[in-house]
Design an enzyme around this catalytic site. Structure first.
Site, PDB file in Angstrom:
ATOM      1  N   SER A 142      19.316 -56.403  -8.331  1.00  0.00           N
ATOM      2  CA  SER A 142      20.220 -56.662  -9.835  1.00  0.00           C
ATOM      3  C   SER A 142      20.848 -55.920 -10.164  1.00  0.00           C
ATOM      4  O   SER A 142      22.062 -55.425  -9.552  1.00  0.00           O
ATOM      5  CB  SER A 142      18.882 -56.762 -10.834  1.00  0.00           C
ATOM      6  N   ASP A 298      25.743 -58.709 -14.778  1.00  0.00           N
ATOM      7  CA  ASP A 298      25.461 -57.479 -13.798  1.00  0.00           C
ATOM      8  C   ASP A 298      25.597 -58.076 -12.394  1.00  0.00           C
ATOM      9  O   ASP A 298      26.029 -59.318 -12.374  1.00  0.00           O
ATOM     10  CB  ASP A 298      23.995 -57.216 -14.337  1.00  0.00           C
ATOM     11  N   ASP A 300      24.027 -59.572 -10.106  1.00  0.00           N
ATOM     12  CA  ASP A 300      23.545 -60.496  -9.402  1.00  0.00           C
ATOM     13  C   ASP A 300      23.551 -61.862 -10.772  1.00  0.00           C
ATOM     14  O   ASP A 300      23.098 -62.984 -10.452  1.00  0.00           O
ATOM     15  CB  ASP A 300      21.946 -60.390  -9.033  1.00  0.00           C
ATOM     16  N   ASP A 302      22.176 -62.346 -13.487  1.00  0.00           N
ATOM     17  CA  ASP A 302      21.307 -62.739 -14.257  1.00  0.00           C
ATOM     18  C   ASP A 302      21.156 -62.200 -15.638  1.00  0.00           C
ATOM     19  O   ASP A 302      20.697 -62.964 -16.763  1.00  0.00           O
ATOM     20  CB  ASP A 302      19.830 -62.592 -13.800  1.00  0.00           C
TER      21      ASP A 302
END
Length: 564
Positions: A142, A298, A300, A302
């Site tokens: 992440s 961010d 990734d 999400d």
């Protein structure tokens, strides 16, 4: 250096499939290097979010052998022949770890579906429901720094696992690791393990997720909004631009320096939109082009961050609670009776317990149930499956995580991002700003102000000090703060309202709430303060009173958090 440690390290190296980490361990064994204590200390723990750690050799780091052992343990727990979707981000080693994961699924008799190329985490969470898989795994860390990576697990319902599943899988992983040399060579032998099925195109999963995201928009709604967008060196760039285009929005101004995936994150040491400085390039671009807003993901994709110009003209990032309130108000207005997305079914929204209570008030005004959960989307998204008779409208937590609708059962910065674009365009068309809408909500429901207090306690003694501070609050919560007497105390460890977890909720007679809890991922004790001030006259006067109260509470709490 003990002989036991040297033997364990040499045995690890003998089955390590990665030449680089194997050579590092072999060299450290030969030199009896003390770094072995670090590499072979406590094993990377498997929890409700899977695995996350710094990459490197040994069981205390994330590497190919740890990933393989975790996957074999998971396959022991899943149904025989389980179908597992595997995706990955653009971090260092992510593609290799994903290939190893798929290979172990196949070696254990399962069916792997490895998506080719880096994809956003919400795409994998969406796709596993599309194909009815038994599990989904995303290799991602992440928003963590570049040296880290992780192994995120969803089960068949599309939600991250909770207890007891996490404990059961962790126990299987430990059993597998302990008897690794006794397993079939196709599983344990670095050279004999199968390559797994060839990767499948990620084009269809990305398009399917995009279609679902666009379906969350209002047909014929406002679309004129000037955005600046940054992907924060991650994988959300192309999918988000395609979603904006499919939704009918103008192309945003892109922060070119942060658009192409780069695992080194050269312009953001901590690629988290919450971190100071992470949005500087985007804010510079917004000022230059007179944008209406900045949208950031961010790495990734999400999480979602939004920044806008303040009343004084200075650009600022909206808090997670502000964005959560704006999205909830927007989505509930649309789905009210007579609205374009009204279905006639009961509606539910959800937020974590440390998020603002403003969501409760907004939900009540729209005849909607508000479910308050523990932190983490393994809990925030759970009403989707626990209350199937209701329309799940929005779930959010203050750490920039938003779940719009029920099709992705986790944070989804792409869907939340295009719904936010619709919200911003609608306000612009009406000649309003987000501040006008937030003022309207404050006038109706009271001024809700929040602030965090964080005590970082790293090092060997950090965990003990963190526990001492928490125990002090549990044993002696302040009976009065800032002149307000104590009204209610809830020890989260008692498990009365939520599954038992460390933490304390303290409420005072002036409606101020203080929550004290240890961070689940960092060496921190975190305190969340919220004050509520009713608006009985002028809004600006109520806001000043609330700001003064918040500052006073923060000062008093910081004083009480000093180590004795």
């Amino acid at each position: 250096m003990t002989s036991d440690l040297l033997v364990r390290a040499a045995a690890w190296a003998a089955v390590d499939p990665d030449p680089e980490t194997r050579a590092a361990v072999e060299a450290a064994v030969a030199a009896e290097d003390p770094v072995l204590w670090e590499w072979f200390g406590e094993r990377v723990g498997f929890g409700t979010a899977g695995l996350r750690a710094t990459m490197g050799p040994g069981p205390a780091r994330l590497n190919r052998l740890v990933v393989r052992q975790a996957t074999v343990g998971l396959m022991q727990w899943l149904p025989e022949g389980a179908h597992v979707v595997v995706g990955h981000d653009a971090r260092h080693r992510s593609e290799v770890f994903a290939a190893d994961t798929a290979a172990m699924v196949e070696a254990c008799g399962g069916r792997s579906e490895l998506l080719d190329g880096p994809v956003p985490t919400p795409v994998v969470a969406h796709h596993l429901l599309d194909v009815g898989a038994d599990a989904g795994i995303v290799i991602t860390a992440s928003h963590n720094p570049a040296p880290d990576n992780g192994y995120k697990l969803y089960l068949a319902d599309g939600i991250q696992l909770v207890s007891p599943a996490d404990r059961e899988i962790a126990a299987e992983i430990l059993r597998v690791a302990d008897r690794w040399n006794d397993l079939d060579p196709a599983v344990r032998d670095p050279e004999a393990a199968p390559a797994g099925q060839p990767p499948v195109s990620s084009e269809t999963p990305i398009r399917s997720h995009r279609d679902a995201a666009v379906a969350a928009l209002t047909t014929g709604g406002a679309r004129d909004v000037r955005l600046v967008y940054t992907a924060m060196h991650g994988v959300g760039g192309e999918p988000f631009l395609a979603a904006l285009e499919a939704g009918g929005f103008p192309a945003p101004v892109v922060v070119a320096e942060q658009f192409v995936p780069d695992p080194d994150f050269p312009t953001a040491e901590f690629p988290n939109p919450e971190e100071p400085g992470a949005l500087d390039l985007a804010l510079d671009a917004a000022r230059e082009v007179a944008a209406d807003a900045v949208i950031a993901h961010d790495p990734d994709a999400d999480r979602l961050a939004i920044a806008v110009a303040g009343r004084d003209g200075a650009w600022t990032r909206l808090s997670g609670d502000q964005v959560g309130a704006l999205l909830a108000d927007h989505l509930l207005r649309r789905s009210d009776p007579g609205g374009p997305t009204h279905t006639g079914r009961p509606r539910v929204v959800a937020c974590s317990v440390v998020s603002s209570r403003l969501l409760d008030a907004i939900a009540a005004a729209h005849d909607t149930e508000c479910v308050v959960t523990l932190t983490g989307f393994k809990w925030v998204a759970r009403p989707i499956v626990d209350q199937p008779e209701s329309d799940y409208v929005l779930g959010y937590e203050e750490a920039l995580g938003y779940c719009v609708g029920s099709r992705v059962r986790d944070k989804d910065g792409i869907t939340a991002g295009i719904v936010a674009a619709e919200l911003l365009a609608g306000l612009k068309a009406a000649g309003e700003t987000v501040w006008d809408r937030l003022d309207e909500l404050a006038t109706r429901h009271g001024v809700h102000l929040t602030a965090p207090v964080t005590v970082r306690l790293a090092g060997a003694d950090g965990a003990r000090q963190r526990q001492v501070l928490l125990d002090r609050w549990v044993a002696r919560p302040p009976t009065e703060l800032v002149g307000a007497p104590l009204r209610r105390v809830e020890n989260l460890a008692d498990g009365a309202r939520f599954p038992a977890t460390p933490g304390l909720i303290v409420e005072y007679a002036d409606r101020t709430r203080v929550i004290v809890r240890p961070s689940g991922t960092e060496p921190k004790l975190k305190v969340y303060i919220e004050v509520i001030e009713a608006v009985e006259g002028a809004l600006d006067q109520a806001t000043r009173v609330a700001e003064a109260r918040l500052a006073a509470y923060r000062s008093a709490i910081e004083e009480r958090l000093r180590p004795e």
